[in-house]
Design a protein around this motif. Structure first.
Motif, mmCIF file in Angstrom:
data_model
loop_
_atom_site.group_PDB
_atom_site.id
_atom_site.type_symbol
_atom_site.label_atom_id
_atom_site.label_comp_id
_atom_site.label_asym_id
_atom_site.label_seq_id
_atom_site.Cartn_x
_atom_site.Cartn_y
_atom_site.Cartn_z
ATOM 1 N N ALA A 1 0.814 -1.216 0.000
ATOM 2 C CA ALA A 1 0.000 0.000 0.000
ATOM 3 C C ALA A 1 0.847 1.266 0.000
ATOM 4 C CB ALA A 1 -0.940 0.000 1.202
ATOM 5 N N CYS A 2 2.092 1.157 0.435
ATOM 6 C CA CYS A 2 2.953 2.339 0.543
ATOM 7 C C CYS A 2 3.756 2.609 -0.729
ATOM 8 C CB CYS A 2 3.912 2.178 1.722
ATOM 9 S SG CYS A 2 3.098 2.120 3.324
ATOM 10 N N ILE A 3 4.076 1.564 -1.487
ATOM 11 C CA ILE A 3 4.888 1.749 -2.686
ATOM 12 C C ILE A 3 3.985 2.061 -3.880
ATOM 13 C CG2 ILE A 3 6.383 0.584 -4.349
ATOM 14 C CD1 ILE A 3 7.707 -0.839 -2.087
ATOM 15 N N LYS A 4 4.286 3.129 -4.582
ATOM 16 C CA LYS A 4 3.546 3.547 -5.776
ATOM 17 C C LYS A 4 4.502 3.582 -6.967
ATOM 18 C CE LYS A 4 -0.098 4.248 -3.242
ATOM 19 N NZ LYS A 4 -1.263 3.347 -3.305
ATOM 20 N N ALA B 1 9.007 17.330 -7.442
ATOM 21 C CA ALA B 1 8.191 16.175 -7.769
ATOM 22 C C ALA B 1 9.027 14.902 -7.711
ATOM 23 C CB ALA B 1 7.567 16.344 -9.154
ATOM 24 N N LYS B 2 8.364 13.794 -7.464
ATOM 25 C CA LYS B 2 9.011 12.501 -7.372
ATOM 26 C C LYS B 2 8.760 11.700 -8.653
ATOM 27 C CE LYS B 2 10.180 13.143 -3.045
ATOM 28 N NZ LYS B 2 11.586 13.265 -2.602
ATOM 29 N N GLY B 3 9.702 10.838 -8.963
ATOM 30 C CA GLY B 3 9.532 9.933 -10.093
ATOM 31 C C GLY B 3 10.487 10.272 -11.221
ATOM 32 N N PRO B 4 10.508 9.392 -12.241
ATOM 33 C CA PRO B 4 9.700 8.167 -12.374
ATOM 34 C C PRO B 4 10.299 7.004 -11.591
ATOM 35 C CG PRO B 4 11.069 8.477 -14.299
ATOM 36 C CD PRO B 4 11.329 9.665 -13.426
ATOM 37 N N GLY B 5 9.510 5.929 -11.463
ATOM 38 C CA GLY B 5 9.967 4.763 -10.729
ATOM 39 C C GLY B 5 9.101 4.511 -9.512
ATOM 40 N N LEU B 6 9.712 3.951 -8.457
ATOM 41 C CA LEU B 6 8.999 3.632 -7.225
ATOM 42 C C LEU B 6 9.161 4.761 -6.214
ATOM 43 C CD1 LEU B 6 10.054 -0.113 -6.749
ATOM 44 C CD2 LEU B 6 7.941 0.760 -7.751
ATOM 45 N N ILE B 7 8.065 5.109 -5.546
ATOM 46 C CA ILE B 7 8.105 6.105 -4.472
ATOM 47 C C ILE B 7 7.401 5.521 -3.258
ATOM 48 C CG2 ILE B 7 8.144 8.053 -6.076
ATOM 49 C CD1 ILE B 7 5.201 8.526 -5.432
ATOM 50 N N TYR C 1 6.563 9.164 -18.045
ATOM 51 C CA TYR C 1 6.034 10.473 -18.460
ATOM 52 C C TYR C 1 5.218 11.148 -17.349
ATOM 53 C CZ TYR C 1 1.966 7.475 -19.310
ATOM 54 O OH TYR C 1 0.954 6.569 -19.188
ATOM 55 N N GLU C 2 5.282 10.626 -16.137
ATOM 56 C CA GLU C 2 4.529 11.192 -15.024
ATOM 57 C C GLU C 2 5.478 11.647 -13.910
ATOM 58 O OE1 GLU C 2 0.355 8.627 -15.206
ATOM 59 O OE2 GLU C 2 1.976 7.981 -13.878
ATOM 60 N N ARG C 3 4.950 12.547 -13.088
ATOM 61 C CA ARG C 3 5.636 12.946 -11.868
ATOM 62 C C ARG C 3 4.597 13.006 -10.748
ATOM 63 N NH1 ARG C 3 8.895 11.855 -14.931
ATOM 64 N NH2 ARG C 3 10.818 12.941 -15.522
#
Length: 283
Positions: free
Chosen positions: A49-52, A73-79, A57-59
């Motif tokens: 539930a915590c990992i997104k 902003a975070k990303g791309p990848g896992l946050i 092409y998103e942030r």
């Protein structure tokens, strides 16, 4: 550089640094610590539930207790999103096509037209697009409509039809400057369609037809003049030698005999006809 422009930037930077130093406070850190503890207790179930996952092409703009986390902003990848304390908003960084419907515009020379366009833009700062405006796409669309009407209202119909590219660049510069604080970069603006009244179309067609007819008459007159100059030279040659005229006559008879044997042409000098007319009047 302009000192007036440097002052707001400096003030904004100091404001951000002050926010970071102030942080989320003691209560905030207690809540964050409790969230970490909750994640550790419920591990490994809570990790799903915590990992997104953020696409290329998103942030993701992450809010921790209402504040933007690390001001970027975070990303791309896992946050990692902590439960109860963190929320996030995804922002698409791909180019957006904004279709401007035909706008009723009164040109500078008082001609009612309908002009449509297309605006291509993208978000280059996800934090600004989320924090500085509520709906960045709707605001950009409405601003594009207003700018299109304002810019085209200062142009005449002839300038609108002939200078679409220059007008598009002008609209792009205005939109790019106005949407910079929203994190928007306007890539391209195109004037898609220009509609004018039917009566105006007929008048323009009649004007164009009259101009073409005038040019055709001028070209025909120039051709006649050049032809007369060209015919003048052989006539001078024939006038110097009467035998040449006779040979030309025989050549013409040969040509006619080859095409139609029943036709024979006898050239009669005009002077002979004038002398016959005088005799008839005298007799």
């Amino acid at each position: 550089m302009d000192p007036q422009r440097e002052t707001p930037k400096k003030n904004n930077t100091e404001h951000l640094i002050a926010d970071r130093r102030e942080g989320i406070g003691v209560c905030g850190w207690i809540l964050v610590s409790f969230s970490f503890l909750l994640v550790l207790i419920t591990f490994p179930i809570s990790i799903w539930a915590c990992i997104k996952v953020i696409r290329e092409y998103e942030r993701a703009v992450v809010f921790r207790l209402g504040r933007i986390l690390s001001k970027k902003a975070k990303g791309p990848g896992l946050i990692l999103i902590l439960p109860c304390t963190d929320t996030f908003i995804k922002v698409d960084l791909r180019t957006v096509t904004c279709n401007i419907p035909p706008q009723e515009i009164l040109t500078k020379d008082a001609v009612a037209t309908q002009v449509g366009g297309v605006v291509y833009y993208r978000i280059h700062s996800a934090v600004s697009a989320v924090a500085n405006i509520s709906d960045v796409h709707s605001a950009t669309f409405l601003l594009a409509q207003t700018t299109l009407r304002n810019v085209l209202g200062t142009q005449s119909l002839a300038q609108l039809l002939a200078g679409r590219e220059e007008i598009a660049h002008s609209i792009q510069a205005i939109l790019d400057g106005a949407t910079e604080q929203w994190g928007i970069k306007v890539a391209r603006v195109e004037i898609k369609d220009v509609r004018i009244p039917v009566a105006m179309q007929r008048a323009m067609a009649a004007e164009a037809e009259a101009a073409r007819e005038a040019r055709a008459k001028v070209v025909a007159a120039e051709g006649e003049m050049n032809a007369s100059k060209t015919l003048k030279q052989p006539s001078m040659v024939l006038a110097e030698s009467p035998a040449a005229l006779q040979l030309r006559y025989l050549q013409t008879l040969t040509t006619l005999a080859a095409e139609n044997n029943s036709t024979i042409v006898f050239p009669i000098p005009i002077n002979m006809l004038e002398s016959l007319g005088r005799k008839n009047r005298g007799g």
